[in-house]
Scaffold this motif. Structure first.
Motif, PDB file in Angstrom:
ATOM      1  N   GLN A 100      12.462  -5.203   3.120  1.00 33.57           N
ATOM      2  CA  GLN A 100      13.232  -3.962   3.018  1.00 33.57           C
ATOM      3  C   GLN A 100      13.562  -3.635   1.571  1.00 33.57           C
ATOM      4  OE1 GLN A 100      13.896  -6.477   5.139  1.00 33.57           O
ATOM      5  NE2 GLN A 100      13.142  -5.451   6.998  1.00 33.57           N
ATOM      6  N   ASP A 101      13.838  -4.673   0.762  1.00 27.40           N
ATOM      7  CA  ASP A 101      14.118  -4.435  -0.657  1.00 27.40           C
ATOM      8  C   ASP A 101      12.916  -3.817  -1.361  1.00 27.40           C
ATOM      9  OD1 ASP A 101      16.674  -5.509  -0.454  1.00 27.40           O
ATOM     10  OD2 ASP A 101      15.962  -7.551  -0.829  1.00 27.40           O
ATOM     11  N   LEU A 102      11.715  -4.306  -1.021  1.00 29.67           N
ATOM     12  CA  LEU A 102      10.513  -3.763  -1.645  1.00 29.67           C
ATOM     13  C   LEU A 102      10.288  -2.311  -1.230  1.00 29.67           C
ATOM     14  CD1 LEU A 102       8.076  -6.803  -1.296  1.00 29.67           C
ATOM     15  CD2 LEU A 102       9.166  -5.966  -3.372  1.00 29.67           C
ATOM     16  N   VAL A 103      10.470  -2.029   0.059  1.00 25.72           N
ATOM     17  CA  VAL A 103      10.295  -0.652   0.529  1.00 25.72           C
ATOM     18  C   VAL A 103      11.302   0.275  -0.156  1.00 25.72           C
ATOM     19  CG1 VAL A 103      10.445   0.867   2.537  1.00 25.72           C
ATOM     20  CG2 VAL A 103       9.312  -1.358   2.738  1.00 25.72           C
ATOM     21  N   ARG A 104      12.544  -0.207  -0.297  1.00 30.37           N
ATOM     22  CA  ARG A 104      13.558   0.615  -0.977  1.00 30.37           C
ATOM     23  C   ARG A 104      13.192   0.838  -2.435  1.00 30.37           C
ATOM     24  NH1 ARG A 104      17.378  -2.042   2.556  1.00 30.37           N
ATOM     25  NH2 ARG A 104      17.545  -3.803   1.108  1.00 30.37           N
ATOM     26  N   ALA A 105      12.597  -0.176  -3.073  1.00 25.87           N
ATOM     27  CA  ALA A 105      12.193  -0.021  -4.474  1.00 25.87           C
ATOM     28  C   ALA A 105      11.131   1.059  -4.608  1.00 25.87           C
ATOM     29  CB  ALA A 105      11.671  -1.357  -5.009  1.00 25.87           C
ATOM     30  N   PHE A 106      10.148   1.047  -3.720  1.00 26.52           N
ATOM     31  CA  PHE A 106       9.099   2.064  -3.776  1.00 26.52           C
ATOM     32  C   PHE A 106       9.664   3.451  -3.476  1.00 26.52           C
ATOM     33  CE2 PHE A 106       6.198  -1.623  -2.917  1.00 26.52           C
ATOM     34  CZ  PHE A 106       5.449  -1.500  -4.079  1.00 26.52           C
ATOM     35  N   THR A 107      10.564   3.514  -2.506  1.00 25.10           N
ATOM     36  CA  THR A 107      11.174   4.804  -2.164  1.00 25.10           C
ATOM     37  C   THR A 107      12.003   5.336  -3.330  1.00 25.10           C
ATOM     38  OG1 THR A 107      11.260   4.152   0.170  1.00 25.10           O
ATOM     39  CG2 THR A 107      12.647   5.992  -0.513  1.00 25.10           C
TER      40      THR A 107
ATOM     41  N   ARG B 282       0.886  -1.171   0.000  1.00 22.59           N
ATOM     42  CA  ARG B 282       0.000   0.000   0.000  1.00 22.59           C
ATOM     43  C   ARG B 282       0.917   1.212   0.000  1.00 22.59           C
ATOM     44  NH1 ARG B 282      -5.568   0.441   1.018  1.00 22.59           N
ATOM     45  NH2 ARG B 282      -6.218   2.428   1.885  1.00 22.59           N
ATOM     46  N   VAL B 283       0.880   1.952  -1.110  1.00 20.29           N
ATOM     47  CA  VAL B 283       1.903   2.958  -1.370  1.00 20.29           C
ATOM     48  C   VAL B 283       1.245   4.308  -1.634  1.00 20.29           C
ATOM     49  CG1 VAL B 283       3.887   3.538  -2.808  1.00 20.29           C
ATOM     50  CG2 VAL B 283       3.315   1.138  -2.398  1.00 20.29           C
ATOM     51  N   LEU B 284       1.803   5.353  -1.058  1.00 23.38           N
ATOM     52  CA  LEU B 284       1.350   6.724  -1.309  1.00 23.38           C
ATOM     53  C   LEU B 284       2.201   7.298  -2.428  1.00 23.38           C
ATOM     54  CD1 LEU B 284      -0.663   8.867  -0.265  1.00 23.38           C
ATOM     55  CD2 LEU B 284       1.184   9.741   1.199  1.00 23.38           C
ATOM     56  N   VAL B 285       1.572   7.560  -3.579  1.00 26.83           N
ATOM     57  CA  VAL B 285       2.286   8.007  -4.771  1.00 26.83           C
ATOM     58  C   VAL B 285       1.818   9.417  -5.139  1.00 26.83           C
ATOM     59  CG1 VAL B 285       2.758   7.537  -7.206  1.00 26.83           C
ATOM     60  CG2 VAL B 285       2.506   5.641  -5.596  1.00 26.83           C
ATOM     61  N   GLU B 286       2.758  10.286  -5.417  1.00 31.56           N
ATOM     62  CA  GLU B 286       2.434  11.664  -5.799  1.00 31.56           C
ATOM     63  C   GLU B 286       1.657  11.683  -7.105  1.00 31.56           C
ATOM     64  OE1 GLU B 286       4.760  15.897  -6.697  1.00 31.56           O
ATOM     65  OE2 GLU B 286       5.876  14.068  -6.204  1.00 31.56           O
ATOM     66  N   GLU B 287       0.648  12.548  -7.154  1.00 33.30           N
ATOM     67  CA  GLU B 287      -0.168  12.688  -8.368  1.00 33.30           C
ATOM     68  C   GLU B 287       0.583  13.536  -9.385  1.00 33.30           C
ATOM     69  OE1 GLU B 287      -2.692  11.394  -9.520  1.00 33.30           O
ATOM     70  OE2 GLU B 287      -3.983  10.622  -7.940  1.00 33.30           O
ATOM     71  N   SER B 288       1.426  12.884 -10.165  1.00 35.27           N
ATOM     72  CA  SER B 288       2.179  13.587 -11.206  1.00 35.27           C
ATOM     73  C   SER B 288       2.427  12.620 -12.349  1.00 35.27           C
ATOM     74  CB  SER B 288       3.516  14.113 -10.657  1.00 35.27           C
ATOM     75  OG  SER B 288       4.331  13.038 -10.241  1.00 35.27           O
TER      76      SER B 288
ATOM     77  N   GLY C 231      11.515   4.738  -6.352  1.00 39.86           N
ATOM     78  CA  GLY C 231      10.600   5.124  -7.419  1.00 39.86           C
ATOM     79  C   GLY C 231       9.873   6.425  -7.153  1.00 39.86           C
ATOM     80  N   GLY C 232      10.125   7.038  -5.991  1.00 37.01           N
ATOM     81  CA  GLY C 232       9.537   8.343  -5.689  1.00 37.01           C
ATOM     82  C   GLY C 232       8.283   8.292  -4.851  1.00 37.01           C
ATOM     83  N   SER C 233       7.904   7.129  -4.314  1.00 35.99           N
ATOM     84  CA  SER C 233       6.709   7.072  -3.477  1.00 35.99           C
ATOM     85  C   SER C 233       6.954   7.820  -2.170  1.00 35.99           C
ATOM     86  CB  SER C 233       6.317   5.617  -3.202  1.00 35.99           C
ATOM     87  OG  SER C 233       7.311   4.979  -2.434  1.00 35.99           O
ATOM     88  N   LEU C 234       5.890   8.385  -1.632  1.00 35.01           N
ATOM     89  CA  LEU C 234       5.990   9.176  -0.409  1.00 35.01           C
ATOM     90  C   LEU C 234       6.051   8.298   0.824  1.00 35.01           C
ATOM     91  CD1 LEU C 234       3.392  11.939  -1.386  1.00 35.01           C
ATOM     92  CD2 LEU C 234       5.880  11.934  -1.717  1.00 35.01           C
ATOM     93  N   SER C 235       5.398   7.157   0.791  1.00 31.55           N
ATOM     94  CA  SER C 235       5.460   6.182   1.882  1.00 31.55           C
ATOM     95  C   SER C 235       5.020   4.836   1.329  1.00 31.55           C
ATOM     96  CB  SER C 235       4.567   6.597   3.061  1.00 31.55           C
ATOM     97  OG  SER C 235       3.191   6.589   2.668  1.00 31.55           O
ATOM     98  N   ALA C 236       5.410   3.768   2.004  1.00 33.95           N
ATOM     99  CA  ALA C 236       5.065   2.423   1.531  1.00 33.95           C
ATOM    100  C   ALA C 236       4.986   1.463   2.703  1.00 33.95           C
ATOM    101  CB  ALA C 236       6.096   1.933   0.510  1.00 33.95           C
ATOM    102  N   ARG C 237       3.974   0.610   2.662  1.00 31.32           N
ATOM    103  CA  ARG C 237       3.838  -0.492   3.620  1.00 31.32           C
ATOM    104  C   ARG C 237       3.683  -1.775   2.823  1.00 31.32           C
ATOM    105  NH1 ARG C 237      -0.753  -0.768   6.268  1.00 31.32           N
ATOM    106  NH2 ARG C 237       0.100  -2.134   7.887  1.00 31.32           N
TER     107      ARG C 237
END
Length: 277
Positions: free
Chosen positions: A157-164, A106-112, A166-172
């Motif tokens: 941790q690898d998945l969280v780093r991948a989302f980070t 569940r990832v918070l992604v900027e609307e861009s 990629g520019g996501s604001l937060s990830a669980r």
């Protein structure tokens, strides 16, 4: 069985006793025949040419064959044909070692423009396959729900780093099962039927739909839903509102709308004169 060392033993030996698994009977029989047959033929050729009596020849052949099986053939088979004997088990182990795991995110992604593409690129670099994606649009950012097939060796941790990256604001992220791949619309319809048949199931249906925890004794000051909040309150046909919480995972506007729609369905089922539309 002779305890062996090497890549086969390292891959298959038991962690407790250190022994290799018993090879298949067909393979073991074929391996023993392949080793014993040439030896038996050579021994027979030598013994038959002697001028010993027939009973003595039989005795010598029996003793020789027994000794060869115990001291030569079986250890040689286990040592030199080890990889072939255990090939099925090795293939199964390699299959298990490379099998993918299912994770939810569940990832918070900027609307861009291109934000989701950047996240997908980072996942692809790690060999992660996106099996399902659901987007909850927001004012400044969207909440994206992923179901991922993750190769063995890729950690949380690898998945969280991948989302980070990629520019996501937060990830669980958390481990999941194949049930996560169930069709979302089908699940929602099933829960709606459940509420229509028994409005008392509203609390449990909403909790299942949103993966939230019901607050059984909410305080009088509990706040109503505001986008970004971890608390959601919906009306109930019984009169007392139902409150749900999801710590660290705010409810989205779309999720609030779904929960309120189930609440309206429960109200109609309780009081048939009411209308949803």
């Amino acid at each position: 069985m002779t305890r062996s060392t090497g890549s086969t033993a390292a891959s298959l030996r038991c962690d407790s006793c250190g022994q290799l698994p018993e090879p298949g009977k067909v393979r073991l029989t074929l391996a023993n025949v392949a080793v014993m047959l040439p030896i038996e033929l050579a021994v027979h050729a030598v013994i038959v040419q002697t001028h010993l009596s027939y009973p003595l020849k039989v005795l010598i052949l029996a003793l020789t064959a027994t000794a060869l099986v115990i001291w030569v053939a079986e250890p040689s088979v286990m040592r030199f044909l080890r990889a072939w004997l255990h090939a099925p088990a090795l293939r199964q182990r390699r299959h298990l070692d490379t099998a993918t795991d299912l994770w939810r995110a569940r990832v918070l992604v900027e609307e861009s423009p291109g934000a989701l593409e950047r996240v997908s690129h980072q996942l692809a670099r790690r060999g992660v396959n996106i099996l399902s994606l659901q987007i909850h649009p927001g004012a400044q950012a969207s909440v994206d729900e992923f179901v991922l097939a993750v190769p063995a060796g890729v950690s949380e941790q690898d998945l969280v780093r991948a989302f980070t990256a990629g520019g996501s604001l937060s990830a669980r992220v958390w481990p999941s099962t194949a049930l996560a791949l169930a069709d979302g619309q089908t699940k929602a319809l099933s829960l709606a039927c459940r509420v229509a048949q028994d409005p008392a199931e509203l609390r449990y249906a909403v909790a299942e739909l949103l993966m939230a925890e019901p607050v059984l004794a909410p305080s009088a000051t509990v706040r109503s839903f505001v986008e970004g909040s971890e608390v959601l309150k919906i009306p109930s046909p019984a009169g007392e509102p139902l409150v749900f919480s999801r710590v660290g995972d705010p409810f989205t506007a779309a999720e609030s709308a779904r929960a309120h729609r189930l609440s309206e369905l429960a109200a109609v089922a309780t009081h048939p004169t009411n209308r949803i539309f």
